[in-house]
Design an enzyme around this catalytic site. Structure first.
Site, short mmCIF file in Angstrom:
data_model
loop_
_atom_site.label_atom_id
_atom_site.label_comp_id
_atom_site.label_asym_id
_atom_site.label_seq_id
_atom_site.Cartn_x
_atom_site.Cartn_y
_atom_site.Cartn_z
CD GLU A 20 54.19 23.32 33.31
OE1 GLU A 20 54.28 24.50 32.98
OE2 GLU A 20 54.17 22.96 34.49
N GLY B 183 55.20 26.75 35.16
CA GLY B 183 54.91 27.22 33.81
C GLY B 183 53.79 28.24 33.79
CE LYS C 163 47.70 27.53 55.69
NZ LYS C 163 48.02 26.10 55.47
N GLY D 179 46.55 20.05 40.58
CA GLY D 179 45.99 20.23 41.91
C GLY D 179 44.49 19.99 41.90
CB SER D 180 42.18 20.20 44.73
OG SER D 180 42.61 21.49 45.11
C1 LIG Z 1 49.25 28.10 44.19
C2 LIG Z 1 49.42 26.65 44.63
C3 LIG Z 1 50.41 26.59 45.79
C4 LIG Z 1 48.05 26.14 45.09
O1 LIG Z 1 48.17 24.79 45.40
P1 LIG Z 1 46.89 23.80 45.53
O2 LIG Z 1 47.38 22.54 46.07
O3 LIG Z 1 46.15 23.77 44.26
O4 LIG Z 1 45.94 24.61 46.51
P2 LIG Z 1 45.64 24.58 48.06
O5 LIG Z 1 44.40 25.38 48.19
O6 LIG Z 1 45.67 23.20 48.58
O7 LIG Z 1 46.85 25.43 48.72
C5 LIG Z 1 48.08 24.91 49.06
C6 LIG Z 1 48.52 25.44 50.41
O8 LIG Z 1 48.65 26.87 50.37
C7 LIG Z 1 47.88 27.46 51.41
N1 LIG Z 1 47.41 28.75 50.94
C8 LIG Z 1 46.53 28.98 49.95
N2 LIG Z 1 46.36 30.29 49.79
C9 LIG Z 1 47.16 30.91 50.67
C10 LIG Z 1 47.42 32.27 50.98
N3 LIG Z 1 46.84 33.24 50.29
N4 LIG Z 1 48.29 32.54 51.97
C11 LIG Z 1 48.89 31.56 52.64
N5 LIG Z 1 48.69 30.26 52.39
C12 LIG Z 1 47.82 29.94 51.41
C13 LIG Z 1 46.77 26.48 51.63
O9 LIG Z 1 46.20 26.69 52.89
C14 LIG Z 1 47.51 25.18 51.52
O10 LIG Z 1 48.24 25.00 52.70
P3 LIG Z 1 48.50 23.55 53.32
O11 LIG Z 1 49.36 22.86 52.29
O12 LIG Z 1 49.20 23.87 54.59
O13 LIG Z 1 47.14 22.98 53.45
C15 LIG Z 1 49.93 25.76 43.44
O14 LIG Z 1 48.95 25.72 42.46
C16 LIG Z 1 51.21 26.30 42.84
O15 LIG Z 1 52.30 26.05 43.34
N6 LIG Z 1 51.11 27.07 41.74
C17 LIG Z 1 52.23 27.70 41.08
C18 LIG Z 1 52.77 26.92 39.91
C19 LIG Z 1 51.75 26.62 38.90
O16 LIG Z 1 50.83 27.38 38.68
N7 LIG Z 1 51.91 25.47 38.27
C20 LIG Z 1 50.95 24.91 37.35
C21 LIG Z 1 51.05 25.39 35.98
S1 LIG Z 1 52.28 24.95 35.11
#
Ligand SMILES: CC(C)(COP(=O)(O)OP(=O)(O)OC[C@H]1O[C@@H](n2cnc3c(N)ncnc32)[C@H](O)[C@@H]1OP(=O)(O)O)[C@@H](O)C(=O)NCCC(=O)NCCS
Ligand SMILES: CC(C)(COP(=O)(O)OP(=O)(O)OC[C@H]1O[C@@H](n2cnc3c(N)ncnc32)[C@H](O)[C@@H]1OP(=O)(O)O)[C@@H](O)C(=O)NCCC(=O)NCCS
Lengths: 506, 506
Positions: free
Chosen positions: B291, B385, B405, B268-269
């Site tokens: 991973e 992971g 948001k 991700g970002s």
């Molecule tokens: C947590 C996770 C969803 C963050 O994703 P990201 O793309 O890096 O981060 P973003 O800040 O773009 O957030 C993704 C979305 O969640 C939303 N979001 C972030 N925090 C939030 C919260 N506390 N409550 C509700 N929504 C939330 C963002 O607004 C965004 O929404 P959009 O897609 O509608 O714009 C992602 O990292 C994930 O799925 N992690 C779990 C698995 C993992 O860790 N894998 C990697 C290691 S193996």
């Protein structure tokens, strides 16, 4: 003490180090970090902490106390009473200390037992100023022979600036040979831990110590501290039966052999009832790879049910404490004690394919488990090794009576008030009502199973919550956050988790 | 397809097995369990799932779909749209599929990625009827050469009754030699995993398959699927800077060398911004044991910052997908792909002493982390992971912007609405406001640090909650359960977690 010390202190470099407990206690300064032996009341120094507590009654100082796990009346209790602990790590189980922690009068870090040695290595807990280790003997080649636990003693001795040995001249001499001390090098320089069967011996029988670091040897004649004897009652017996029933089904389905898989069991009444129930069960030649050995394990060895047991500590009742010297001789080739970093190591738990069962305080309808916090705020004991095993076991089981406090509390709730083990890690929950096998089930199907093993009085209000959550909110894990803790707030306000409407209709 | 197939299918026993995707799809029956290759959109079959989805538009059947991790438009999306999935395991990241899961139209088990192979071995997920594996080639000795991921393909192939190979004739031939396939035997029969450095090769370059099990080979020319390109923005750049600052402090304090320790990073970002920031940092000769490999890793190899990278899959932007064939040649001796059971194995994560950082959705004031569920109910992607690494890493870090948001959501809350990583496992939290080093701190001190890195708008109401909880309830982990989810209920009712009084006074 008219004993011939050379029988216990078999290396000359150590002989002239004997000091009084009071003198040793006088070396401790405010703010120091103490690494003490001891685990489930076994193997802890007693004269030293008593002397330190006594000093604390007159002087103003505080120390940070790191151990294997819970200590007893002469250590955790007396030091808590004396108010000389700033920070306690990683586990305690003493009512007085718990009271102080929950009153905000001392700090407590509730840490996975397998992590402590790594944290000491990494320096997260600061340097260890003094290691204080109970010993049964000091060998010719300068090794400390621990007593009834190993815990974190090896890493404390390795990293400490100074070592105080509390030599217990009443400790059974058969402690010598019981232990298998294996210490890991730094991360990055590591090979495998060469342990492939529960009975493998991979280390030394004692803890090597540089005599120059040993500042003093305190003598003690204090006996091992017994734990309460847990006799099965109807409820724990029923939980045990349900768990044994689950094991039997796994064997029937060809998923486990009749020797099951190496077993880890928590301590307490349910664990003891299960061990008891196994005596007359179909299971044979079981290996135990656990943290603590309770009374039951000796009987199971006699019954041919258990063929070998590995752990890091004893937790024995008065009866077994009294016969320990003989038992140690008798079961010497069937028991080994390892550092808790090894007994609880993820590498070994995963490799051996352990079946783990521990006691939960509460479980939510999706299988998250609270092991530590009453109503989310007051800590009971701590996570102990339950997370080490739960996270990496072949089958992760938690047991709990479905009710607590005479029915005022349901152990199955909509949302646990503290989470120690997540839905990702929990396989099976057992209550006296039955067992819920959550493996291979998505959250909404887990909830169905878990509501079934709640106490019948609480099933209607659990079901009502679940149905409303599915209907009004939905999602992968339906919840109504406004009502998620409604059981807990009802308990606080009305003294029971049972809602009025159910009290009437049930 | 005018290509000479013998160049790709180099073992005669496989040559006469080529069938159309439609035919292969016709073999699948209602209720079957499919084990499919694929991880973060790389290495997944494409023609087969498209054909199966098409069949699903006319016929009524459902399958259980098990993979490495998330699949793309041709698999997860088209199969979800066709409504042919009953149960999905262990991870997904597709908006359509997520919608179906949260609407209760399909089941989903959100499982630790390192656990899937064990669950397959234990039979928890039922038998694998078909393994469907994308391949770059089939070797002379009958090995499947995977493409841009390994995932769970080896265990699926081993345990499946039937195997379908989707041979991708456009896959770079340099995929051959990239993989290191090592499969564990049953629990109880195991030795160590003989991997001691990130670059060790311990297995085969392909997945051995019994030709008799291979029911068909489907041909494909579909290119690898790119992921969005994450360019750092001000916020992610600041998070990255704070994390790099933390690393620098650890090095300064002598706790880490300038090569740090083997690094795992989420996707991700933020992860990309950190990798980007490392290009010009002081850190050199870093090893990656992760991973997923994102774009950034190639640049870091060029810059001499990264010297070796181990993972189970790529996740690359269009630009890097286009140059992949060349890149694979160029970086061949600096990259290895392993089964996800190995890339994420607790034995290895603990042995190597990995530094892990992943993205959190929300974090509570005591350091519990929610990675998966929006407002506790709707799943986003899954734990992936992150738990495998968090639980066993040398340093476990979670990163998150302090707001989501447009400020309606604070990522730091009193009580997370779902817990994937507990307080026992989380070391450091980083937001754009700074980092909170929670190591060696009891809960009440953790809260102080965490409130400091919340967004300034939310600090007053977090502090108010914390102070009230300490005063009115107290305990090891002060909480007021009636108000624990007040941020979330405010969001639901008023569209923002920000309370009225704060909106006015801030
Ligand atoms: C947590 C996770 C969803 C963050 O994703 P990201 O793309 O890096 O981060 P973003 O800040 O773009 O957030 C993704 C979305 O969640 C939303 N979001 C972030 N925090 C939030 C919260 N506390 N409550 C509700 N929504 C939330 C963002 O607004 C965004 O929404 P959009 O897609 O509608 O714009 C992602 O990292 C994930 O799925 N992690 C779990 C698995 C993992 O860790 N894998 C990697 C290691 S193996
Ligand atoms: C969970 C744990 C506290 C249960 O202890 P136990 O002695 O087996 O079980 P009990 O049923 O006697 O419960 C202990 C107390 O908690 C209370 N209790 C149980 N469930 C409760 C709940 N949901 N809410 C509030 N109190 C509860 C009981 O009433 C009892 O109170 P009392 O001491 O005032 O009588 C204990 O097993 C523990 O600390 N576990 C965590 C560590 C661990 O698992 N270690 C072993 C593996 S290494």
């Amino acid at each position: 003490m008219g004993k011939d010390l050379s029988q216990f202190i078999r290396n000359e470099a150590f002989l002239n180090k004997v000091v009084s407990a009071e003198e040793a206690a006088s070396w401790i300064e405010d703010g120091m970090n103490l690494g003490m032996s001891g685990f489930t009341l076994f193997g802890e120094p007693k004269e030293f902490p008593l002397a330190l507590s006594k000093r604390g009654e007159k002087e103003n100082f505080k120390v940070n106390l790191y151990t294997g796990a819970s200590l007893g009346p002469t250590a955790d209790q007396s030091m808590a009473e004396a108010g000389i602990i700033n920070l306690r790590v990683p586990y305690q189980g003493n009512a007085t200390m718990r009271g102080k922690i929950n009153a905000g009068e001392m700090y407590y870090i509730d840490q996975h037992l397998s992590h402590v040695a790594e944290e000491v290595r990494k320096g997260t807990l600061g340097k260890i100023d003094y290691a204080i280790i109970e010993a049964a003997a000091i060998t010719e080649d300068g090794c400390i022979i621990p007593t009834g636990s190993v815990g974190n003693s090896p890493i404390f001795v390795e990293k400490a600036e100074n070592v105080i040995i509390e030599l217990n001249t009443t400790a059974p001499s058969a402690y010598e040979g019981l232990h298998d001390i294996y210490v890991l090098p730094e991360q990055g320089d590591r090979r495998e831990i060469p342990l492939y069967k529960t009975g493998d011996r991979i280390g030394e029988i004692g803890i090597k110590v540089d005599p120059a670091k040993v500042k003093g040897i305190v003598l003690s004649e204090q006996p091992d501290i017994p734990s309460p004897l847990f006799e099965p009652n109807e409820e724990t017996q029923q939980i045990a039966n349900n768990l044994l029933d689950f094991f039997a089904k796994e064997v029937e389905a060809g998923k486990l052999p009749s020797s099951l898989a190496p077993l880890q069991s928590g301590v307490g009444s349910v664990a003891n009832a299960v061990l008891n129930g196994m005596k007359t069960s179909q299971f044979k030649d079981i290996e135990v790879y656990s943290e603590v050995l309770q009374d039951g394990v000796f009987d199971l060895i006699d019954a041919g049910v258990v063929k070998f047991a590995s752990a890091t500590a004893f937790s024995l009742s008065k009866k077994r404490v009294d016969s320990l010297a003989d038992d140690l001789e008798k079961y010497k080739d069937k028991i080994v004690f390892r550092p808790q970093e090894i007994s609880n190591h993820p590498e070994l738990i995963r490799r051996l394919g352990i079946i783990s069962f521990n006691t939960a305080l509460e479980v939510d309808i999706y299988g998250n488990v609270n092991s530590t916090h009453v109503s989310g705020t007051k800590v009971m004991n701590g996570i102990g090794g339950s997370g080490d095993f739960a996270r990496n076991a072949r089958i992760t089981i938690f047991v709990t009576p479905s009710l607590a406090k005479n029915g005022a509390i349901s152990a199955i709730v909509p949302f646990v008030s503290h989470i120690d083990h997540t839905e990702h890690d929990v396989d099976v929950i057992v209550t006296e009502q039955g067992y819920a096998d959550l493996r291979g089930l998505p959250p909404v199907k887990r909830a169905e199973k878990l509501i079934e093993i709640a106490h019948p009085t609480y099933r209607p209000q659990l079901r009502a919550y679940f149905e409303e959550a599915k209907e009004k909110v939905g999602g992968q894990t339906p919840h109504i956050l406004e009502k998620a803790f409604s059981f807990h707030t009802s308990l606080k306000e009305k003294g029971t988790m049972l809602f009025q409407e159910n009290e009437v209709t049930n």
